[in-house]
Design an enzyme around this catalytic site. Structure first.
Site, PDB file in Angstrom:
ATOM      1  N   THR A  48       0.647  -1.241  -0.033  1.00 13.46           N
ATOM      2  CA  THR A  48      -0.036   0.035   0.064  1.00 13.46           C
ATOM      3  C   THR A  48       0.843   1.234  -0.101  1.00 13.46           C
ATOM      4  O   THR A  48       1.851   1.255   0.711  1.00 13.46           O
ATOM      5  CB  THR A  48      -1.059   0.028   1.170  1.00 13.46           C
ATOM      6  OG1 THR A  48      -0.326   0.069   2.451  1.00 13.46           O
ATOM      7  CG2 THR A  48      -1.805  -1.313   1.082  1.00 13.46           C
ATOM      8  N   THR A  50       0.999   4.309   1.394  1.00 15.92           N
ATOM      9  CA  THR A  50       1.351   4.796   2.664  1.00 15.92           C
ATOM     10  C   THR A  50       2.438   3.901   3.728  1.00 15.92           C
ATOM     11  O   THR A  50       3.417   4.514   3.989  1.00 15.92           O
ATOM     12  CB  THR A  50      -0.024   5.383   3.544  1.00 15.92           C
ATOM     13  OG1 THR A  50      -0.660   6.139   2.823  1.00 15.92           O
ATOM     14  CG2 THR A  50       0.440   6.121   4.756  1.00 15.92           C
ATOM     15  N   CYS A  51       1.837   2.760   3.484  1.00 21.41           N
ATOM     16  CA  CYS A  51       3.050   1.843   4.415  1.00 21.41           C
ATOM     17  C   CYS A  51       4.070   1.443   3.602  1.00 21.41           C
ATOM     18  O   CYS A  51       5.428   1.614   4.350  1.00 21.41           O
ATOM     19  CB  CYS A  51       2.099   0.415   4.363  1.00 21.41           C
ATOM     20  SG  CYS A  51       0.488   0.356   5.329  1.00 21.41           S
ATOM     21  N   SER A  52       4.116   1.555   2.471  1.00 24.30           N
ATOM     22  CA  SER A  52       5.465   1.216   1.635  1.00 24.30           C
ATOM     23  C   SER A  52       6.428   2.667   1.540  1.00 24.30           C
ATOM     24  O   SER A  52       7.479   2.395   1.707  1.00 24.30           O
ATOM     25  CB  SER A  52       5.011   1.163   0.233  1.00 24.30           C
ATOM     26  OG  SER A  52       4.598  -0.379   0.166  1.00 24.30           O
TER      27      SER A  52
END
EC number: 1.11.1.25
Length: 95
Positions: A48, A50-52
């Site tokens: 995703t 934001t996570c990445s």
């Protein structure tokens, strides 16, 4: 379920991961954390944006600083299976 607070005992659970020999392993949360300080953080999903781009890179960048403060392991968990998590980890340099 109430949020986990400082000093609380972690709920028991099992985590699946691939070891250095590329073998699928399973470990209990309690045995992973037994007798040491760990950081266990969760993200909504691998790959995703934001996570990445925001969540994981910060932990990678601060890993040495955190380890110098006694953190033995930094563990990222997600709803994804260990195969997806392994592929996602490969997108980060040095992982």
């Amino acid at each position: 379920m109430a949020p986990i607070a400082v000093g609380d005992v972690l709920p028991e659970g099992k985590l699946a991961y691939f070891d250095e020999q590329d073998q699928l392993q399973e470990v209990s949360v309690h045995s992973l954390a037994a007798g040491k300080k760990i950081i266990l953080f969760g993200v909504p999903g691998a790959f995703t944006p934001t996570c990445s781009l925001k969540h994981v890179p910060g932990f990678i960048e601060k890993a040495e600083e955190l380890k110098s403060k006694g953190v033995a392991e930094i563990v990222c968990v997600s709803v994804n299976d260990p195969f997806v998590m392994k592929a996602w980890a490969k997108t980060y340099p040095g992982q």
